[in-house]
Enzyme design. Structure first.
Site, mmCIF file in Angstrom:
data_model
loop_
_atom_site.group_PDB
_atom_site.id
_atom_site.type_symbol
_atom_site.label_atom_id
_atom_site.label_comp_id
_atom_site.label_asym_id
_atom_site.label_seq_id
_atom_site.Cartn_x
_atom_site.Cartn_y
_atom_site.Cartn_z
ATOM 1 C CB SER A 288 36.379 52.570 40.910
ATOM 2 O OG SER A 288 36.346 52.745 42.310
ATOM 3 C CE1 TYR B 168 41.624 50.882 41.819
ATOM 4 C CE2 TYR B 168 40.016 52.432 42.710
ATOM 5 C CZ TYR B 168 40.317 51.199 42.154
ATOM 6 O OH TYR B 168 39.308 50.290 41.924
HETATM 7 P P1 NAD Z 1 41.336 41.294 41.385
HETATM 8 O O1 NAD Z 1 42.648 41.572 42.032
HETATM 9 O O2 NAD Z 1 40.478 40.184 41.896
HETATM 10 O O3 NAD Z 1 41.544 41.053 39.808
HETATM 11 C C1 NAD Z 1 42.391 41.873 39.045
HETATM 12 C C2 NAD Z 1 42.692 41.175 37.734
HETATM 13 O O4 NAD Z 1 43.599 41.986 36.979
HETATM 14 C C3 NAD Z 1 43.379 39.813 37.914
HETATM 15 O O5 NAD Z 1 42.929 38.917 36.932
HETATM 16 C C4 NAD Z 1 44.853 40.156 37.707
HETATM 17 O O6 NAD Z 1 45.633 39.033 37.308
HETATM 18 C C5 NAD Z 1 44.726 41.196 36.608
HETATM 19 N N1 NAD Z 1 45.914 42.007 36.464
HETATM 20 C C6 NAD Z 1 46.545 42.758 37.414
HETATM 21 N N2 NAD Z 1 47.643 43.312 36.898
HETATM 22 C C7 NAD Z 1 47.704 42.935 35.598
HETATM 23 C C8 NAD Z 1 48.617 43.186 34.537
HETATM 24 N N3 NAD Z 1 49.714 43.941 34.700
HETATM 25 N N4 NAD Z 1 48.379 42.628 33.344
HETATM 26 C C9 NAD Z 1 47.299 41.822 33.143
HETATM 27 N N5 NAD Z 1 46.403 41.559 34.119
HETATM 28 C C10 NAD Z 1 46.620 42.100 35.327
HETATM 29 O O7 NAD Z 1 40.570 42.689 41.428
HETATM 30 P P2 NAD Z 1 39.040 43.088 41.155
HETATM 31 O O8 NAD Z 1 38.511 43.614 42.423
HETATM 32 O O9 NAD Z 1 38.315 42.017 40.448
HETATM 33 O O10 NAD Z 1 39.280 44.336 40.207
HETATM 34 C C11 NAD Z 1 38.920 44.362 38.835
HETATM 35 C C12 NAD Z 1 38.640 45.783 38.423
HETATM 36 O O11 NAD Z 1 37.537 46.288 39.171
HETATM 37 C C13 NAD Z 1 39.807 46.745 38.666
HETATM 38 O O12 NAD Z 1 39.891 47.659 37.590
HETATM 39 C C14 NAD Z 1 39.384 47.461 39.927
HETATM 40 O O13 NAD Z 1 39.964 48.732 40.023
HETATM 41 C C15 NAD Z 1 37.889 47.534 39.743
HETATM 42 N N6 NAD Z 1 37.134 47.747 40.982
HETATM 43 C C16 NAD Z 1 37.177 46.869 42.016
HETATM 44 C C17 NAD Z 1 36.428 47.122 43.160
HETATM 45 C C18 NAD Z 1 36.433 46.189 44.351
HETATM 46 O O14 NAD Z 1 35.918 46.566 45.407
HETATM 47 N N7 NAD Z 1 36.963 44.985 44.241
HETATM 48 C C19 NAD Z 1 35.643 48.266 43.237
HETATM 49 C C20 NAD Z 1 35.618 49.148 42.165
HETATM 50 C C21 NAD Z 1 36.357 48.873 41.032
#
Ligand code: NAD
Length: 257
Positions: free
Chosen positions: A139, A152
């Protein structure tokens, strides 16, 4: 590029970025082991549209025993994991003194420790075939901090450290390990933070979006899950053969400031 006959395990692939990466890898012929919660059937249908083999495992990544079961199940179903995408992640926003211990523990377990467990379990087979790709979801908060995101930011900084060590320990092999570091991506995880801001400031969603992006992301644009899927494909391509241990920003200029 063809990923035919390769198997990719994408954690947290039932939503958002993980789903985007799973679809991108499947579009190039990879078989996919999916994982995550929520509307599992709809996510499986989306990834299956590319026509490759798709399996799903329900592991809760906060539990090492369930991660072991996930890895064993992937090996039993597909032979081995060639591409490991450590993507699952959660967020909790609170000041340090109000940060609940269970939120800290959950973020550390899912956003950081899970990647250690999947990586240690995937490496032996990757080493045996002398090919592998490990992509860790970092991130912008793996590189810089923001207030109220102690767990985080700590976990994401940690994942860059894990990425570098993994890259060094595999540097003379056909296995690479890199991290992707997005800014704002339009997914449920990010949209909840914008909605919370709208509620807290009593403004509408559009205003809260402008405020959230305007704070730090110069492009004023969300990165798309498709963009991130394409970056993952680059890491898997022959052009990525000697890209090792990088934390690759996709943040609209956030960390250029
Ligand atoms: P999201 O909430 O859409 O998806 C998260 C996924 O992780 C889902 O499939 C959820 O079911 C799964 N998950 C959560 N807890 C879990 C557990 N205990 N066991 C198994 N699966 C689990 O979020 P996203 O935005 O797609 O995030 C995905 C990754 O990208 C994360 O690591 C997040 O930190 C990172 N990220 C997101 C952003 C953003 O702006 N959305 C920015 C930077 C990094």
């Amino acid at each position: 590029m063809s990923l035919k006959n390769k198997t990719a395990l994408v954690t947290g692939s039932t939503s958002g970025i993980g789903l985007g990466i799973a679809k991108a890898l499947a579009s190039q012929g990879a078989n996919i082991m999916m994982n995550g919660f929520g509307d599992v059937d709809a996510a499986i249908a989306e990834v299956s549209a590319a026509g490759t083999r798709v399996e799903y495992h329900h592991a809760d990544l906060s539990k090492p025993s369930e991660i072991e079961d996930l890895m064993n199940s992937a090996a039993a179903k597909f032979g081995q994991v060639d591409i490991l995408v450590n993507n699952a992640g959660i967020q909790h926003v609170s000041s340090l003194e109000d940060f609940r211990v269970e939120h800290w523990d959950a973020i550390m377990a899912i956003n950081l420790s899970a990647a250690f467990h999947t990586t240690r379990l995937a490496l032996p087979a990757m080493k045996a075939s002398n090919w592998g790709r490990i992509i860790n979801m970092g991130s912008v908060h793996a590189l810089v901090a923001s207030v109220n995101k102690a767990a985080y930011v700590a976990a994401k900084h940690g994942i860059v450290g894990l990425t570098k060590v993994t890259a060094l320990e595999t540097a003379t092999t056909g296995i690479t390990c890199n991290a992707i570091c997005p800014g704002w991506v339009r997914t449920p995880l990010a949209l909840k933070q914008v909605e919370d801001k709208a509620k807290a400031l009593n403004i509408n969603f559009e205003e809260a979006t402008k405020l959230s992006l305007g704070e730090k992301e110069p492009s004023m644009q969300f990165t798309t899950t498709e963009d991130i899927g394409q970056l993952a494909l680059f890491f898997c391509s022959p052009a990525g053969n000697n890209v090792r241990g990088v934390a690759w920003s996709m943040d609209g200029g956030w960390t250029a400031q």
